[in-house]
Design an enzyme around this catalytic site. Structure first.
Site, PDB file in Angstrom:
ATOM      1  N   LYS A 159       0.886  -1.180   0.000  1.00 21.58           N
ATOM      2  CA  LYS A 159       0.000   0.000   0.000  1.00 21.58           C
ATOM      3  C   LYS A 159       0.918   1.223   0.000  1.00 21.58           C
ATOM      4  CE  LYS A 159      -4.081   1.809   2.417  1.00 21.58           C
ATOM      5  NZ  LYS A 159      -4.892   2.092   1.238  1.00 21.58           N
TER       6      LYS A 159
HETATM    7  N1  PMP Z   1      -7.635  -1.933  -2.845  1.00 20.48           N
HETATM    8  C1  PMP Z   1      -7.109  -0.704  -2.830  1.00 20.48           C
HETATM    9  C2  PMP Z   1      -6.394  -0.189  -4.029  1.00 20.48           C
HETATM   10  C3  PMP Z   1      -7.250   0.103  -1.681  1.00 20.48           C
HETATM   11  O1  PMP Z   1      -6.748   1.341  -1.657  1.00 20.48           O
HETATM   12  C4  PMP Z   1      -7.959  -0.398  -0.563  1.00 20.48           C
HETATM   13  C5  PMP Z   1      -8.127   0.462   0.664  1.00 20.48           C
HETATM   14  N2  PMP Z   1      -7.043   0.318   1.543  1.00 20.48           N
HETATM   15  C6  PMP Z   1      -8.482  -1.697  -0.633  1.00 20.48           C
HETATM   16  C7  PMP Z   1      -8.300  -2.433  -1.788  1.00 20.48           C
HETATM   17  C8  PMP Z   1      -9.212  -2.294   0.530  1.00 20.48           C
HETATM   18  O2  PMP Z   1      -8.310  -2.580   1.572  1.00 20.48           O
HETATM   19  P1  PMP Z   1      -8.755  -2.550   3.112  1.00 20.48           P
HETATM   20  O3  PMP Z   1      -9.953  -3.415   3.219  1.00 20.48           O
HETATM   21  O4  PMP Z   1      -7.578  -3.100   3.839  1.00 20.48           O
HETATM   22  O5  PMP Z   1      -9.032  -1.135   3.452  1.00 20.48           O
END
Ligand code: PMP
Length: 317
Positions: A159
């Site tokens: 991320k």
């Molecule tokens: N994909 C992307 C590209 C994201 O930015 C997010 C948000 N963090 C998610 C999926 C979902 O991840 P999470 O459930 O950990 O927030």
């Protein structure tokens, strides 16, 4: 954004307006940051941070992929997350944003081992991401003309700040064309994920979601939904999803810390099922939100209490 009083910046809680960086900060030029988004929920048993340890683990995983040495331990990051919630009195729900980034130093592309890495944790109030009605009525999405980065280019499992240039293009294009959100395909033309959400497709009672190799960020909400669905006896399969499956699905929903579990009402102006939130989506929403309302037992230990660690951070700062 609603500013709060304090931000934790490089080991200290300081006034919101003072948490600043130099304009020649490495991350500003090259996107060399890794970050998290974490939600705090008000529950009948007090405020809880949802899956704090999983988020901190992913922060350190993202940093490892990008060779960024975070100048604190995971326990210190956890404590800073609790501190910004408690010290800003955000006990009615909040969004926490920890970010580690290459700071001001050499501006070259191969940072030296001693290049400074900064660590900031902020928190603020944040409501529903895709609009207040979205959780019930669903959102209208399009398949983006922008694809996700190919494998072995920008690592999708990290991320990282730079990755969000792609997500921004997907999201802006969708909004410009009158949609609520865009779904990106992977470079092989199969379904990857939303700009900031994972995607699930239901057909004949089976729930499908693209695997980790489909250029997705493996979301923590995605994992929570998969675990809960299995525990509820629902069939859930990680598999490659062809684009056209979106048009013949019975139900589609998006998951993410910001989006929570949001039903999709239409894709490219074609109704999903009968254009209403589907029964399986509703069951999963009830189980998920039940964790915070107190109707779903937290058998997984996902709700992290706000404890005295917050006070300790302030004393050591
Ligand atoms: N994909 C992307 C590209 C994201 O930015 C997010 C948000 N963090 C998610 C999926 C979902 O991840 P999470 O459930 O950990 O927030």
């Amino acid at each position: 954004m609603n500013p709060t009083e304090l931000i934790w910046h490089n080991g200290k809680l300081m006034p919101w307006a003072q948490a600043q960086v130099h304009v020649l900060t490495h991350a500003l030029h090259y996107g060399s940051s890794v970050f998290e988004g974490i939600r705090v929920y008000a529950t009948p048993d007090g405020s809880k941070i949802f899956r704090l340890r999983a988020h901190t683990r992913r922060l350190f995983d993202s940093a490892k992929i990008h060779r960024i040495s975070i100048p604190s331990s995971p326990a210190e990051v956890d404590a800073a997350c609790r501190a910004v919630v408690v010290r800003n009195n955000l006990t009615n729900g909040a969004y926490i944003r920890p970010i580690a980034f290459r700071g001001y130093g050499d501006i070259g592309l191969a940072p030296k081992d001693n290049h400074p890495v900064e660590l900031t944790v902020a928190a603020w109030e944040w409501g529903t991401y895709l609009g207040a009605d979205a959780l019930e009525k669903g959102v209208n999405v399009c398949v983006s003309s922008w694809q996700r980065a190919a494998p072995n280019t920008m690592p999708a499992l990290a991320k990282a700040g730079g990755n969000y240039l792609s997500s921004t293009l997907v999201s802006l294009e969708a909004r410009d064309n009158g949609f609520d959100e865009g779904i990106a395909l992977a470079t092989d033309g199969t379904v990857s994920e939303g700009a900031g959400e994972n995607i699930f497709v239901v057909r004949d009672g089976i729930i499908f979601t693209p695997p980790s190799g489909a250029s997705i960020l493996t979301g923590i909400t995605r994992n929570s939904v998969m675990v809960m669905a299995k525990d509820m006896g629902l069939e859930i399969v990680e598999q490659t999803i062809p684009r056209e499956m979106l048009y013949i699905a019975d139900e589609i929903f998006l998951t993410g810390t910001a989006a929570e579990i949001t039903p999709v009402r239409s894709v490219d102006r074609i109704d999903v099922g009968d254009g209403q939130r589907g029964a399986i989506t509703k069951r999963l929403q009830d189980a998920f939100f039940g964790l915070f309302e107190g109707t779903t037992d937290d058998q997984w230990g996902w709700l992290d209490p706000l404890d005295d660690a917050a006070v300790q951070v302030e004393k050591s700062a």
